[in-house]
Enzyme design. Structure first.
Site, PDB file in Angstrom:
ATOM      1  N   LYS A 182       0.111  13.884  -1.828  1.00  0.00           N
ATOM      2  CA  LYS A 182      -1.057  13.506  -1.012  1.00  0.00           C
ATOM      3  C   LYS A 182      -2.282  13.230  -1.885  1.00  0.00           C
ATOM      4  O   LYS A 182      -3.138  12.430  -1.504  1.00  0.00           O
ATOM      5  CB  LYS A 182      -1.355  14.590   0.039  1.00  0.00           C
ATOM      6  N   LYS A 207       5.026   9.654   9.196  1.00  0.00           N
ATOM      7  CA  LYS A 207       4.213   9.090  10.272  1.00  0.00           C
ATOM      8  C   LYS A 207       2.983   8.368   9.732  1.00  0.00           C
ATOM      9  O   LYS A 207       2.402   7.547  10.414  1.00  0.00           O
ATOM     10  CB  LYS A 207       3.847  10.141  11.324  1.00  0.00           C
ATOM     11  N   LYS A 248      10.894   9.223   2.053  1.00  0.00           N
ATOM     12  CA  LYS A 248      10.956   9.903   3.352  1.00  0.00           C
ATOM     13  C   LYS A 248      10.273   9.059   4.435  1.00  0.00           C
ATOM     14  O   LYS A 248       9.221   8.470   4.175  1.00  0.00           O
ATOM     15  CB  LYS A 248      10.233  11.251   3.206  1.00  0.00           C
TER      16      LYS A 248
END
Ligand code: ATP
Ligand code: LTN
Length: 331
Positions: A114, A199, A196
Site C-alpha cells: 500500500k 476491490k 490478487k
C-alpha cells in the site's frame, strides 16, 4: 452468554466488494453461525487509512453490512456491527501499539504494497493498521478468524501480540488462529492473473464485483486474460485458466477433473462463457436480497445498533481487564 468458541472477521467498506472477497471470505462465514458465536464487523476505521470520500464511505458501510446479510448471515444468529460504533477497538489498539515493534510492522507486506500504491499518503494509520486489526480480534477473544490468505501475516502478528501481552502479565487474550478456505483463498485478477483480485484495482476489467449485473459479469469473464493455448487444465504456466477454474469450482463445487472433462475439446471461448454464466447465476440471489435490504435503511440501522450493543458488552469487559493489568487507575 454461550460457551461456544468465538469467530471474528471483517471487511473494509473501501470499495465495491469483489468475488474475491465473496469466495475467499464472506460466503464462508454463514457455515459457522450454528457452531460458533460469530461476530462480523464492517471495519470503517481501517478504511480511512486510505483517503475516502465521506459520503461514499457512509454509503459503502451500509452496503457492506447489507452484503453480509444478503450472503446468508442472519443478524439474529450473528453479531453484525460497525467498528467505529464500538470505541474500545481504538482504545485497545492504543495499548497494543505499545506491545508491537516498529520492526514487526515494517515487515508487513500489505503495508509495503500500500505504501507503493499510495506513495503520497503513507500515514501512521497505514503503518499501525495491523495493530487495530489485532485489537479487533483480541477484544472478543476470538479463537478463529476466517480470512483470505493475504491476511495471514496480520493474524500471525495478532498471535505474537497476544502471546507477548499474556507473557508479560498473565493469561488475558485467547491466541487466535487464522482460517483459510480450502479453495478460493486467493482469487486472482482477471486482467493480470499473477495479481490478487482487489476491490481497489484501477483496471475495470480486473475485478468482478458482487453487484455487477449479469451482462457485465459475462463480459468481464469473456475478456479474462488467458494464454495462447486452448486446453482447459490447471498449471502454473496457465495462471489465467487456473484462476477461472478456481472460480468455476467455487460456484459449482466441481473438481478439477470434472472441469477438465467438461471442457475437453471445447476451447477457452466456451469455458469463459460457462464461468461467466455460472457466476452471474450464483450472484443473482445475493444481488436481489441486497437490493431489498438497501431499500430499508431503517432496518439496517437497527441491525447495526443492536450489533454494536452486543459487541460493546464483550468489548467493555476485555478492555477493562487490559486497563487493570497494565496499571491504569480504574474509575
Ligand atoms: P483493498 O483492495 O481495498 O485492499 P481487498 O479487496 O483486499 O481490499 P479487504 O477488505 O482487505 O479487501 O478484504 C476482505 C476479505 O476478503 C479478507 O478476508 C481478505 O483476505 C479477502 N480477500 C480479499 N481479496 C481476496 C481475493 N482476491 N481472494 C480471496 N480472498 C480475498
Ligand atoms: N485487514 C482485513 C480486514 C480486517 C479484519 C479484521 C479481518 C480488519 N480487522 C479482523 C479479520 C479480523 C482485510 O481483510 N484486509
Amino acid at each position: 452468554m454461550s460457551d461456544k468458541k468465538r469467530i471474528f472477521s471483517g471487511v473494509q467498506p473501501s470499495g465495491k466488494l469483489t468475488i474475491g472477497n465473496y469466495i475467499g471470505s464472506i460466503r464462508n462465514w454463514k457455515e459457522f453461525q450454528e457452531t460458533y458465536e460469530c461476530i462480523y464487523c464492517v471495519v470503517d476505521m481501517h478504511a480511512v487509512t486510505v483517503r475516502q470520500d465521506p459520503a461514499e464511505l457512509r454509503r459503502r458501510t451500509f452496503e457492506t453490512l447489507a452484503l453480509y446479510i444478503a450472503s446468508g448471515l442472519d443478524p439474529e444468529k450473528n453479531t453484525l456491527f460497525v467498528q467505529s460504533h464500538v470505541p474500545q477497538h481504538a482504545q485497545l489498539a492504543w495499548v497494543l501499539n505499545c506491545y508491537t515493534m516498529f520492526g514487526e510492522l515494517s515487515r508487513m507486506t500489505q503495508f509495503k504494497d500500500k505504501s507503493r500504491k499510495y506513495e503520497n499518503n503513507i500515514n501512521a494509520g497505514l503503518f499501525t493498521y495491523p495493530v487495530l486489526m489485532a485489537a479487533d480480534i483480541l477484544l472478543y477473544n476470538a479463537a478463529l478468524v476466517p480470512v483470505g490468505v493475504d491476511q495471514m501475516q496480520h493474524i500471525e502478528l495478532a498471535r505474537d501480540i497476544a502471546n507477548r501481552f499474556n507473557g508479560t502479565y498473565s493469561e488475558t487474550f485467547v491466541v487466535p488462529e487464522g482460517f483459510i478456505p480450502k479453495a478460493g483463498a486467493k482469487i486472482m485478477s482477471l486482467a493480470e492473473p499473477e495479481k490478487k483480485m482487489s476491490k481497489s484495482d484501477l483496471n475495470g476489467n480486473a475485478s468482478v464485483f458482487i453487484l455487477d449485473d449479469r451482462d457485465t459479469v459475462i463480459r468481464k469473464f469473456r475478456r479474462a486474460v488467458t494464454d495462447s493455448d486452448t486446453a482447459v487444465y490447471r498449471s502454473p504456466e496457465k495462471p489465467g485458466v487456473s484462476n477461472l477454474m478456481t472460480i468455476y469450482s467455487a460456484f459449482t463445487g466441481k473438481t478439477d477433473e470434472q472441469i477438465v472433462a467438461e471442457f475437453d475439446g471445447k476451447g477457452y471461448g466456451d469455458f469463459k462463457n460457462a464461468v461467466g454464466e455460472t457466476v452471474a447465476d450464483g450472484l443473482a440471489p445475493v444481488r436481489e436480497k441486497f437490493d431489498s435490504l438497501m431499500a430499508d435503511k431503517a432496518y439496517l440501522e437497527g441491525v447495526m445498533k443492536n450489533g454494536a450493543e452486543r459487541a460493546s458488552f464483550i468489548a467493555r469487559k476485555t478492555l477493562s481487564k487490559v486497563y487493570r493489568k497494565v496499571g491504569f487507575v480504574g474509575q
